[in-house]
Design a protein around this motif. Structure first.
Motif, PDB file in Angstrom:
ATOM      1  N   LEU A   5      19.825  54.036 -46.955  1.00  0.00           N
ATOM      2  CA  LEU A   5      18.934  54.619 -47.269  1.00  0.00           C
ATOM      3  C   LEU A   5      19.895  55.989 -47.184  1.00  0.00           C
ATOM      4  CD1 LEU A   5      16.346  56.126 -47.450  1.00  0.00           C
ATOM      5  CD2 LEU A   5      16.559  56.518 -44.553  1.00  0.00           C
ATOM      6  N   GLN A   6      20.227  56.438 -48.802  1.00  0.00           N
ATOM      7  CA  GLN A   6      20.944  57.964 -49.038  1.00  0.00           C
ATOM      8  C   GLN A   6      20.350  59.513 -48.560  1.00  0.00           C
ATOM      9  OE1 GLN A   6      23.365  57.180 -50.597  1.00  0.00           O
ATOM     10  NE2 GLN A   6      24.112  55.065 -49.926  1.00  0.00           N
TER      11      GLN A   6
ATOM     12  N   GLY B  96      22.963  51.818 -38.756  1.00  0.00           N
ATOM     13  CA  GLY B  96      23.905  52.134 -38.684  1.00  0.00           C
ATOM     14  C   GLY B  96      23.097  53.341 -39.456  1.00  0.00           C
ATOM     15  N   ILE B  97      24.958  53.752 -39.023  1.00  0.00           N
ATOM     16  CA  ILE B  97      24.817  55.289 -39.895  1.00  0.00           C
ATOM     17  C   ILE B  97      26.007  55.347 -40.531  1.00  0.00           C
ATOM     18  CG2 ILE B  97      25.191  56.634 -38.131  1.00  0.00           C
ATOM     19  CD1 ILE B  97      23.211  58.974 -39.905  1.00  0.00           C
ATOM     20  N   SER B  98      26.868  56.421 -41.986  1.00  0.00           N
ATOM     21  CA  SER B  98      27.925  56.859 -42.198  1.00  0.00           C
ATOM     22  C   SER B  98      27.582  57.277 -42.732  1.00  0.00           C
ATOM     23  CB  SER B  98      28.001  55.301 -43.624  1.00  0.00           C
ATOM     24  OG  SER B  98      28.168  54.174 -42.827  1.00  0.00           O
ATOM     25  N   ALA B  99      28.640  58.760 -43.091  1.00  0.00           N
ATOM     26  CA  ALA B  99      28.642  60.107 -43.924  1.00  0.00           C
ATOM     27  C   ALA B  99      30.360  59.827 -44.237  1.00  0.00           C
ATOM     28  CB  ALA B  99      29.627  60.741 -42.866  1.00  0.00           C
ATOM     29  N   SER B 100      30.020  60.425 -46.194  1.00  0.00           N
ATOM     30  CA  SER B 100      30.561  61.090 -47.075  1.00  0.00           C
ATOM     31  C   SER B 100      31.125  62.185 -47.096  1.00  0.00           C
ATOM     32  CB  SER B 100      29.855  60.037 -48.443  1.00  0.00           C
ATOM     33  OG  SER B 100      29.922  59.069 -48.792  1.00  0.00           O
TER      34      SER B 100
ATOM     35  N   GLN C 109      24.281  58.249 -45.157  1.00  0.00           N
ATOM     36  CA  GLN C 109      23.650  57.158 -45.611  1.00  0.00           C
ATOM     37  C   GLN C 109      23.131  55.890 -44.327  1.00  0.00           C
ATOM     38  OE1 GLN C 109      27.138  57.485 -46.680  1.00  0.00           O
ATOM     39  NE2 GLN C 109      26.518  58.957 -48.356  1.00  0.00           N
ATOM     40  N   ILE C 110      22.346  55.557 -43.943  1.00  0.00           N
ATOM     41  CA  ILE C 110      21.407  54.820 -43.435  1.00  0.00           C
ATOM     42  C   ILE C 110      21.217  53.074 -43.264  1.00  0.00           C
ATOM     43  CG2 ILE C 110      19.416  54.939 -40.934  1.00  0.00           C
ATOM     44  CD1 ILE C 110      18.960  57.781 -42.118  1.00  0.00           C
TER      45      ILE C 110
ATOM     46  N   LEU D   9      30.376  55.947 -39.400  1.00  0.00           N
ATOM     47  CA  LEU D   9      30.360  55.882 -38.293  1.00  0.00           C
ATOM     48  C   LEU D   9      29.908  55.149 -36.247  1.00  0.00           C
ATOM     49  CD1 LEU D   9      28.642  59.488 -38.981  1.00  0.00           C
ATOM     50  CD2 LEU D   9      31.479  59.090 -39.415  1.00  0.00           C
ATOM     51  N   ALA D  10      29.097  54.696 -37.019  1.00  0.00           N
ATOM     52  CA  ALA D  10      28.259  53.487 -35.770  1.00  0.00           C
ATOM     53  C   ALA D  10      27.412  52.690 -37.006  1.00  0.00           C
ATOM     54  CB  ALA D  10      27.336  54.127 -35.463  1.00  0.00           C
ATOM     55  N   SER D  11      27.466  51.283 -36.002  1.00  0.00           N
ATOM     56  CA  SER D  11      27.087  50.069 -36.837  1.00  0.00           C
ATOM     57  C   SER D  11      26.385  49.669 -35.293  1.00  0.00           C
ATOM     58  CB  SER D  11      27.650  49.660 -37.270  1.00  0.00           C
ATOM     59  OG  SER D  11      28.743  48.100 -36.906  1.00  0.00           O
TER      60      SER D  11
END
Length: 360
Positions: free
Chosen positions: A22-23, A61-65, A129-130, A100-102
């Motif tokens: 999910l963006q 999980g979550i990421s960042a750009s 991004q989730i 950032l986390a998974s």
């Protein structure tokens, strides 16, 4: 919690293989910002230390750009308010997605993306991004209390992450605003936090051309045309901790910035007091009802025999405003910039002062 770093190409490959993601754009209302942020549809710029973005979500999980300009920027990613296990990472000039986390549980989670670095790093955030069966949860209600700080290296977090016995070099990786007295105080009061600070800055003179009275009203501190809208954030309490750098440079007549500001003559006591008084008065104009604490320390501007605490006290007396105070942090009597323990001592002093003098 597994930490990893992936590129945009890797994200695309995973998506093609059926990976659910999910963006979340920076402009999404689910993201809560603190600090001065330049917000656009597809990006948000962080300039000042302590600026943050937070989101509540469900997902595995979550990421960042992100990417940075001028110099690398450093961040904390704090999952579920667990600052003790915060993930510290850097953002450089290449636009990159950082995981950032998974492997997160299926329940609700929180993330705070927190800028640790000096304001000489301009950081561009492109969104979250989730992963997995994801959902955005309702953001928290805004914190009722608001506090703002104006300061130099001490407030910015210069050297907080220098290891014991290490060199206080001022490298970007050693800045950590999260553990400054300013951020610690804001969290103690569960308050919104705004930090306007730069290592090396002064009120009359700095180690570089800009001084705080010239940049305090900017969104982008490096752009004279980038003005901050003060109606966006009205603090209950303002803390000013400046004059440490002035106290050095006024005794260096060959310094380039001394010559630029003063010519050949050191500023007089009267000039110094008036410069401080004028700056505090400019803050008062922006915030007519705020409590303003005029602080100094805890480095050698407050050592025994220093004139600088008295300059501040005289300026406060002249302003004659019952909601403007002076607070002198004790000289820490050690070399280098304050470490985490010394920053905590400052926070304890400031919290005690606020509890005694201010109802908010």
């Amino acid at each position: 919690m597994l930490i990893r770093k992936i590129t945009f190409a890797a994200v695309l490959l995973l998506s093609l293989n059926g990976f659910s993601q999910l963006q979340i754009k920076p402009s999404d209302k689910s993201i809560t910002y603190m600090g001065r942020v330049k917000l656009a549809q597809d990006s948000a710029c962080f300039y000042w230390p302590g600026t943050s973005a937070a989101i509540n979500f469900k997902g595995s999980g979550i990421s960042a750009s992100l990417k940075s300009r001028n110099e690398v920027g450093y961040f904390y990613a704090i999952i579920d308010n667990d600052a003790e296990h915060a993930f510290k990472f850097k953002s450089d000039t290449t636009k990159t997605t950082v995981s950032l986390a998974s492997g997160l549980s299926s329940g609700n989670h929180t993330l705070q993306l927190y800028k640790l670095s000096n304001n000489t790093s301009e950081n561009i955030f492109y969104g979250f991004q989730i992963d997995g069966k994801s959902k955005i949860n309702t953001p928290n209600k805004p914190l009722k209390r608001k506090i703002e700080f104006y300061g130099n290296s001490i407030t910015a977090g210069h050297g907080v992450d220098v290891e014991k016995g290490g060199q206080d070099s001022g490298k970007p990786e050693t800045f950590n605003n999260y553990y400054t007295y300013a951020a610690l105080t804001a969290r103690h009061y569960n308050a919104q936090y705004s930090c306007i600070a730069r290592s090396g800055i002064g009120i009359m003179v700095s180690w570089f051309p800009e001084i705080m009275p010239e940049i305090y009203d900017r969104l982008n501190p490096m752009d004279p045309n980038s003005k901050w809208d003060f109606t966006q954030y009205t603090p209950d309490v303002v803390v000013v901790n400046l004059f440490q750098n002035d106290s050095w440079i006024v005794n260096m007549p060959k310094n380039e910035q001394f010559i630029s500001r003063f010519g050949t003559s050191k500023p007089t006591d009267e000039f110094t007091i008036l410069a401080y008084q004028n700056f505090i008065s400019s803050i008062r104009i922006k915030y007519p009802n705020a409590h303003i604490i005029c602080a100094l320390g805890n480095m050698d501007a407050t050592k025994a025999g220093s004139k600088w605490p008295n300059y501040i006290k005289q300026a406060v007396e002249r302003i004659n405003d019952t909601k403007i105070y002076s607070l002198i942090f004790p000289y820490k009597n050690t070399g280098a910039h304050p470490n985490k323990q010394e920053q905590q001592m400052m926070a304890d002093d400031l919290i005690g002062f606020i509890d005694k003098n201010i109802k908010w």
